[in-house]
Design an enzyme around this catalytic site. Structure first.
Site, PDB file in Angstrom:
ATOM      1  N   LYS A  39      -8.022   3.870   8.950  1.00 23.51           N
ATOM      2  CA  LYS A  39      -8.392   4.105   7.546  1.00 23.51           C
ATOM      3  C   LYS A  39      -9.241   2.945   7.017  1.00 23.51           C
ATOM      4  O   LYS A  39     -10.270   3.151   6.376  1.00 23.51           O
ATOM      5  CB  LYS A  39      -7.119   4.289   6.693  1.00 23.51           C
ATOM      6  CG  LYS A  39      -6.407   5.597   6.995  1.00 23.51           C
ATOM      7  CD  LYS A  39      -4.997   5.692   6.409  1.00 23.51           C
ATOM      8  CE  LYS A  39      -4.317   6.977   6.909  1.00 23.51           C
ATOM      9  NZ  LYS A  39      -2.941   7.146   6.456  1.00 23.51           N
ATOM     10  N   GLN A  46       1.653   3.932   3.382  1.00 21.87           N
ATOM     11  CA  GLN A  46       1.753   4.560   4.700  1.00 21.87           C
ATOM     12  C   GLN A  46       3.209   4.929   4.991  1.00 21.87           C
ATOM     13  O   GLN A  46       4.118   4.109   4.831  1.00 21.87           O
ATOM     14  CB  GLN A  46       1.191   3.610   5.776  1.00 21.87           C
ATOM     15  CG  GLN A  46       1.085   4.214   7.151  1.00 21.87           C
ATOM     16  CD  GLN A  46       0.083   5.375   7.239  1.00 21.87           C
ATOM     17  OE1 GLN A  46      -0.912   5.419   6.524  1.00 21.87           O
ATOM     18  NE2 GLN A  46       0.362   6.330   8.113  1.00 21.87           N
ATOM     19  N   ASP A  69      -3.179   9.960  -1.842  1.00 20.29           N
ATOM     20  CA  ASP A  69      -2.432  10.777  -0.888  1.00 20.29           C
ATOM     21  C   ASP A  69      -2.009  12.108  -1.518  1.00 20.29           C
ATOM     22  O   ASP A  69      -1.568  13.016  -0.812  1.00 20.29           O
ATOM     23  CB  ASP A  69      -1.166  10.025  -0.454  1.00 20.29           C
ATOM     24  CG  ASP A  69      -1.204   9.612   1.003  1.00 20.29           C
ATOM     25  OD1 ASP A  69      -1.908  10.274   1.783  1.00 20.29           O
ATOM     26  OD2 ASP A  69      -0.517   8.630   1.341  1.00 20.29           O
TER      27      ASP A  69
HETATM   28  N1  GUN Z   1       2.061   9.253   7.649  1.00 19.69           N
HETATM   29  C1  GUN Z   1       1.679  10.342   8.361  1.00 19.69           C
HETATM   30  N2  GUN Z   1       0.744  11.050   7.695  1.00 19.69           N
HETATM   31  C2  GUN Z   1       0.522  10.398   6.536  1.00 19.69           C
HETATM   32  C3  GUN Z   1      -0.337  10.648   5.420  1.00 19.69           C
HETATM   33  O1  GUN Z   1      -1.103  11.620   5.343  1.00 19.69           O
HETATM   34  N3  GUN Z   1      -0.260   9.733   4.421  1.00 19.69           N
HETATM   35  C4  GUN Z   1       0.583   8.674   4.473  1.00 19.69           C
HETATM   36  N4  GUN Z   1       0.601   7.854   3.442  1.00 19.69           N
HETATM   37  N5  GUN Z   1       1.387   8.423   5.475  1.00 19.69           N
HETATM   38  C5  GUN Z   1       1.362   9.274   6.507  1.00 19.69           C
END
Ligand code: GUN
Length: 288
Positions: A52, A96, A119
């Site tokens: 990211k 995350q 998110d």
């Molecule tokens: N962990 C697995 N997929 C995601 C996601 O789309 N966003 C976040 N914040 N954590 C994750």
């Protein structure tokens, strides 16, 4: 059988976004800022967060990773989030997941300002999605819809089956498919005869988190399959929730693993960060 190539589409969409970001910077000297919170030492999270941050750098989005100790208390974590909510250089905040076991994930996710919730996990954003007035949509479902749309997959009037009902993927994608005109069935651990239900699907979204769960007995000929799973085998190969070899002759289209849904998720995060930035900075997306 057609491969729904998320790697190629995300590259194309990100190029367009990069251009918008650079034009906006040239005229306003403002850049979007994203902060990713990573708590503890989950190895997969580290890889996802790096990806990211790297994509932000490629696009000209100012990014930072706030890495917090696994032992952080709930109230310390909330304080950090409140600080980020107040920081005018940060337009997007992402926590995350998964969080270390002693932390409850609902209250940190609810502490993020809905305006910066890239998110789309805040109850306000999920509620907006529920009533068909979405602002920030969870990244994986948003990426799946874009992949289906760009590949001209018809949704209206189709039978869609979603395996899994998580806040991250299953629930929001079932709403989006419903709003796009599909008749949606959600299959989960308590569902009886899941295979028979899956067999009715014109569009099958596998988001169960179980390697090779979906095989030839789950599908009918011509189905479009979206595989959200990503798992590493003992030999180091990446596989999805769908047994690709078993279904490839029957399906009309399928997302590969890797290179299908994964890159689209990162792409949607960048698009959400751009959207949050434009709203917070009062920039119209077509001003640039
Ligand atoms: N962990 C697995 N997929 C995601 C996601 O789309 N966003 C976040 N914040 N954590 C994750």
């Amino acid at each position: 059988m057609r491969l729904l190539d998320g790697k190629r589409l995300s590259k194309q969409l990100l190029l367009t976004l990069k251009d918008e970001i650079s034009k906006t910077y040239a005229s306003s000297l403002k850049r979007p800022g994203l902060c990713v919170l990573r708590i503890g030492e989950d190895p997969a999270s580290k890889i996802y967060v790096n990806k990211k941050i790297q994509t932000c750098n490629e696009l000209g989005i100012q990014s930072s990773e706030l890495h917090l100790d696994a032992g952080i208390t709930q109230s310390e974590l909330l304080k950090q989030i409140i600080c980020l909510n107040q920081d005018p250089a940060i337009h997007g905040i992402l926590i995350q997941l998964p969080l270390p076991k002693h932390l409850n994930s609902s209250s940190p996710l609810e502490a993020v300002s809905p305006l910066k919730d890239v998110d789309g996990f805040h109850p306000t954003n999920l509620g907006r999605l529920m009533i068909g007035e979405a602002e920030l949509i969870p990244c994986t479902p948003l990426g799946i819809m874009s992949l289906l749309d760009e590949n001209s997959i018809e949704i209206k009037g189709k039978r869609a089956v979603v395996i899994g009902r998580s806040r991250i993927v299953g629930r929001p994608i079932s709403l989006l498919l419903d709003q796009a005109g599909a008749t949606v069935t959600v299959v989960h651990l308590q569902t009886s005869h899941p295979e028979a239900l899956c067999k009715e699907a014109d569009i099958l979204v596998a988001a169960a988190g179980k390697p090779n769960l979906v095989g030839k007995n789950h599908i009918k000929e011509g189905v479009v399959i979206v595989d959200v799973g990503i798992h590493r085998t003992d030999s180091g190969k990446l596989i999805g929730d769908v047994n690709f070899e078993e279904v490839k002759e029957l399906a009309s289209a399928i997302t590969p693993v890797p290179g299908g849904v994964g890159p689209m998720t990162v792409c949607s995060l960048m698009q959400n960060t751009w959207k949050a930035f434009c709203r917070l900075e009062n920039i119209r997306a077509d001003d640039s």
